[in-house]
Design a protein around this motif. Structure first.
Motif, PDB file in Angstrom:
ATOM      1  N   LEU A  68      47.888  26.142  43.042  1.00  0.00           N
ATOM      2  CA  LEU A  68      47.286  27.452  43.288  1.00  0.00           C
ATOM      3  C   LEU A  68      45.810  27.371  42.932  1.00  0.00           C
ATOM      4  CD1 LEU A  68      47.915  30.417  44.097  1.00  0.00           C
ATOM      5  CD2 LEU A  68      48.009  30.916  41.643  1.00  0.00           C
ATOM      6  N   LYS A  69      44.957  27.792  43.866  1.00  0.00           N
ATOM      7  CA  LYS A  69      43.511  27.740  43.647  1.00  0.00           C
ATOM      8  C   LYS A  69      42.955  29.145  43.483  1.00  0.00           C
ATOM      9  CE  LYS A  69      43.018  23.464  46.310  1.00  0.00           C
ATOM     10  NZ  LYS A  69      42.364  22.795  47.465  1.00  0.00           N
ATOM     11  N   SER A  70      41.979  29.277  42.586  1.00  0.00           N
ATOM     12  CA  SER A  70      41.433  30.600  42.282  1.00  0.00           C
ATOM     13  C   SER A  70      40.629  31.186  43.440  1.00  0.00           C
ATOM     14  CB  SER A  70      40.546  30.528  41.034  1.00  0.00           C
ATOM     15  OG  SER A  70      39.469  29.639  41.224  1.00  0.00           O
ATOM     16  N   ASP A  71      40.235  30.358  44.413  1.00  0.00           N
ATOM     17  CA  ASP A  71      39.494  30.876  45.563  1.00  0.00           C
ATOM     18  C   ASP A  71      40.409  31.210  46.736  1.00  0.00           C
ATOM     19  OD1 ASP A  71      40.198  28.330  46.334  1.00  0.00           O
ATOM     20  OD2 ASP A  71      38.166  27.666  46.828  1.00  0.00           O
ATOM     21  N   SER A  72      41.721  31.213  46.518  1.00  0.00           N
ATOM     22  CA  SER A  72      42.663  31.550  47.579  1.00  0.00           C
ATOM     23  C   SER A  72      42.481  33.005  48.006  1.00  0.00           C
ATOM     24  CB  SER A  72      44.109  31.327  47.102  1.00  0.00           C
ATOM     25  OG  SER A  72      45.032  31.875  48.023  1.00  0.00           O
ATOM     26  N   SER A  73      42.526  33.235  49.298  1.00  0.00           N
ATOM     27  CA  SER A  73      42.376  34.602  49.818  1.00  0.00           C
ATOM     28  C   SER A  73      43.652  35.423  49.647  1.00  0.00           C
ATOM     29  CB  SER A  73      42.002  34.550  51.310  1.00  0.00           C
ATOM     30  OG  SER A  73      43.014  33.886  52.058  1.00  0.00           O
ATOM     31  N   PHE A  74      44.746  34.782  49.221  1.00  0.00           N
ATOM     32  CA  PHE A  74      46.026  35.479  49.108  1.00  0.00           C
ATOM     33  C   PHE A  74      46.258  36.076  47.718  1.00  0.00           C
ATOM     34  CE2 PHE A  74      46.796  32.547  52.644  1.00  0.00           C
ATOM     35  CZ  PHE A  74      47.339  33.423  53.581  1.00  0.00           C
ATOM     36  N   ILE A  75      45.430  35.742  46.751  1.00  0.00           N
ATOM     37  CA  ILE A  75      45.651  36.246  45.403  1.00  0.00           C
ATOM     38  C   ILE A  75      44.657  37.360  45.082  1.00  0.00           C
ATOM     39  CG2 ILE A  75      46.605  34.052  44.631  1.00  0.00           C
ATOM     40  CD1 ILE A  75      44.001  33.479  43.181  1.00  0.00           C
ATOM     41  N   THR A  76      45.008  38.168  44.096  1.00  0.00           N
ATOM     42  CA  THR A  76      44.213  39.336  43.759  1.00  0.00           C
ATOM     43  C   THR A  76      43.078  38.991  42.791  1.00  0.00           C
ATOM     44  OG1 THR A  76      45.600  39.933  41.878  1.00  0.00           O
ATOM     45  CG2 THR A  76      46.240  40.787  44.040  1.00  0.00           C
ATOM     46  N   LYS A  77      42.141  39.925  42.675  1.00  0.00           N
ATOM     47  CA  LYS A  77      41.031  39.764  41.739  1.00  0.00           C
ATOM     48  C   LYS A  77      41.551  39.704  40.304  1.00  0.00           C
ATOM     49  CE  LYS A  77      36.664  41.896  40.341  1.00  0.00           C
ATOM     50  NZ  LYS A  77      35.748  43.058  40.519  1.00  0.00           N
ATOM     51  N   LYS A  78      42.571  40.502  40.007  1.00  0.00           N
ATOM     52  CA  LYS A  78      43.160  40.498  38.665  1.00  0.00           C
ATOM     53  C   LYS A  78      43.747  39.126  38.330  1.00  0.00           C
ATOM     54  CE  LYS A  78      42.692  44.736  37.014  1.00  0.00           C
ATOM     55  NZ  LYS A  78      41.996  45.014  35.726  1.00  0.00           N
ATOM     56  N   CYS A  79      44.348  38.493  39.319  1.00  0.00           N
ATOM     57  CA  CYS A  79      44.910  37.157  39.116  1.00  0.00           C
ATOM     58  C   CYS A  79      43.803  36.154  38.809  1.00  0.00           C
ATOM     59  CB  CYS A  79      45.696  36.732  40.355  1.00  0.00           C
ATOM     60  SG  CYS A  79      46.438  35.090  40.249  1.00  0.00           S
ATOM     61  N   VAL A  80      42.716  36.237  39.526  1.00  0.00           N
ATOM     62  CA  VAL A  80      41.597  35.318  39.323  1.00  0.00           C
ATOM     63  C   VAL A  80      40.978  35.498  37.947  1.00  0.00           C
ATOM     64  CG1 VAL A  80      39.299  34.669  40.140  1.00  0.00           C
ATOM     65  CG2 VAL A  80      41.095  35.215  41.798  1.00  0.00           C
ATOM     66  N   GLU A  81      40.909  36.745  37.486  1.00  0.00           N
ATOM     67  CA  GLU A  81      40.177  37.053  36.261  1.00  0.00           C
ATOM     68  C   GLU A  81      41.052  37.092  35.019  1.00  0.00           C
ATOM     69  OE1 GLU A  81      38.295  40.748  37.190  1.00  0.00           O
ATOM     70  OE2 GLU A  81      36.721  39.813  38.423  1.00  0.00           O
ATOM     71  N   CYS A  82      42.349  36.829  35.137  1.00  0.00           N
ATOM     72  CA  CYS A  82      43.255  36.979  33.988  1.00  0.00           C
ATOM     73  C   CYS A  82      43.007  35.942  32.898  1.00  0.00           C
ATOM     74  CB  CYS A  82      44.718  36.934  34.450  1.00  0.00           C
ATOM     75  SG  CYS A  82      45.244  35.319  35.053  1.00  0.00           S
ATOM     76  N   GLU A  83      42.424  34.810  33.250  1.00  0.00           N
ATOM     77  CA  GLU A  83      42.034  33.777  32.306  1.00  0.00           C
ATOM     78  C   GLU A  83      41.046  32.859  33.002  1.00  0.00           C
ATOM     79  OE1 GLU A  83      44.783  30.390  31.590  1.00  0.00           O
ATOM     80  OE2 GLU A  83      46.297  31.624  32.561  1.00  0.00           O
ATOM     81  N   GLU A  84      40.461  31.937  32.268  1.00  0.00           N
ATOM     82  CA  GLU A  84      39.526  30.986  32.871  1.00  0.00           C
ATOM     83  C   GLU A  84      40.314  29.876  33.560  1.00  0.00           C
ATOM     84  OE1 GLU A  84      36.214  30.930  33.085  1.00  0.00           O
ATOM     85  OE2 GLU A  84      36.027  32.895  32.117  1.00  0.00           O
ATOM     86  N   TRP A  85      40.206  29.821  34.889  1.00  0.00           N
ATOM     87  CA  TRP A  85      40.914  28.773  35.613  1.00  0.00           C
ATOM     88  C   TRP A  85      40.327  28.625  37.010  1.00  0.00           C
ATOM     89  CZ3 TRP A  85      44.263  29.479  39.991  1.00  0.00           C
ATOM     90  CH2 TRP A  85      44.403  30.824  40.390  1.00  0.00           C
ATOM     91  N   THR A  86      40.486  27.440  37.573  1.00  0.00           N
ATOM     92  CA  THR A  86      40.091  27.200  38.958  1.00  0.00           C
ATOM     93  C   THR A  86      41.264  26.676  39.786  1.00  0.00           C
ATOM     94  OG1 THR A  86      39.315  24.986  38.370  1.00  0.00           O
ATOM     95  CG2 THR A  86      37.679  26.761  38.392  1.00  0.00           C
TER      96      THR A  86
END
Length: 285
Positions: free
Chosen positions: A107-125
């Motif tokens: 799972l990549k943090s730049d995926s268009s299928f995931i939410t902003k909350k998912c991206v920002e929940c912790e530091e990850w790429t």
């Protein structure tokens, strides 16, 4: 850090393997899927028998950084650990319905299928991705088998799926006299009727063969057992687990751990060294 071996160990301690039917909504099939997600959540957090909701919430916050929804993957993310996608099937041979989200190795943090909350929940790429498939036979709430499979031995590289989607979109775009626009799905055709008031959404429905069929050359599924759990873990990941987690699970009654080789999803003539973990429960006397 909690890991997949801890979850399997917690499941192996259970005598009760029924899935609770979540009561909201009218669709029982979906509700049983929600119940399976709750079961998996409790298996990682070891909260099966905790009645205090406040204590459960505190433990969930300690273990997980994100919990998703039906519309956006993943279902769960472990803090500083893998993302988890849970799927319910009513037959061992039923294809997994991934909807518009293609199979994933990671799972990549730049995926268009995931939410902003998912991206920002912790530091990850980028996170490892684990598919968890629960077999609950139709018209029952009994968990018959459970399969844990890492995405990088189950799915091909992302380019495989993206290139197909792009090829289909390009072909549609080349049809004369249509107004095509790109979306997260395959595409959208606008103003298909003379009044220009009808649009067509073109969405993919990705289907993935279940691990029972994909890995039939290595697992030893036994129909007569009351419950069976299988986990396929690449050796490189397994060797990085804490020794305490490895030893505790290896010493658990009913658990066997063996060395296997699986086909590389991107190059089937190449093999990936893995550990196959099996836990089986005999039928009630």
């Amino acid at each position: 850090m909690i890991n997949i071996l801890d979850a399997i160990y917690n499941i192996a301690q259970r005598e009760e393997l029924e899935i609770k039917d979540i009561t909201f909504g009218n669709n029982r099939a979906n509700n049983m899927g929600e119940g399976l997600e709750a079961f998996i959540k409790d298996s990682f957090a070891n909260m099966f028998d905790e009645p205090d909701k406040n204590l459960r919430n505190i433990k969930y916050k300690q273990v997980f950084s994100f919990q998703g929804s039906k519309r956006n993957p993943p279902d769960l993310m472990l803090k500083s650990g893998p993302a988890i996608e849970v799927k319910k099937i009513e037959s061992l041979t039923t294809e997994l319905q991934l909807n518009s989200s293609h199979p994933k190795q990671v799972l990549k943090s730049d995926s268009s299928f995931i939410t902003k909350k998912c991206v920002e929940c912790e530091e990850w790429t980028e996170k490892e991705f684990i598919y968890v498939i629960g077999h609950i036979p139709k018209n029952t709430n009994r968990l018959s088998s459970l399969w844990f499979v890492y995405g990088d031995i189950y799915a091909a590289s992302e380019e495989t799926y993206i290139s197909l989607k792009n090829d289909i979109a390009t072909t549609i775009d080349e049809i004369p006299d249509i107004e095509f626009s790109e979306t997260n799905e395959i595409g959208r055709v606008n103003k298909v009727d003379p009044l220009g008031i009808t649009n067509l959404r073109i969405r993919g429905m990705w289907l993935l063969q279940p691990p029972f069929k994909v890995f039939d050359y290595i697992h030893n599924y036994e129909p007569g057992k009351r419950f069976q759990c299988f986990a396929l873990i690449p050796l490189t990941k397994y060797n990085n687990f804490p020794e305490s987690s490895i030893n505790r699970l290896a010493e658990t009654e009913g658990v066997t751990i063996s060395d296997v080789n699986v086909n590389d999803p991107d190059n089937p003539v190449a093999l990936i060294e893995c550990k196959l973990i099996e836990f089986k429960v005999e039928p009630a006397a």
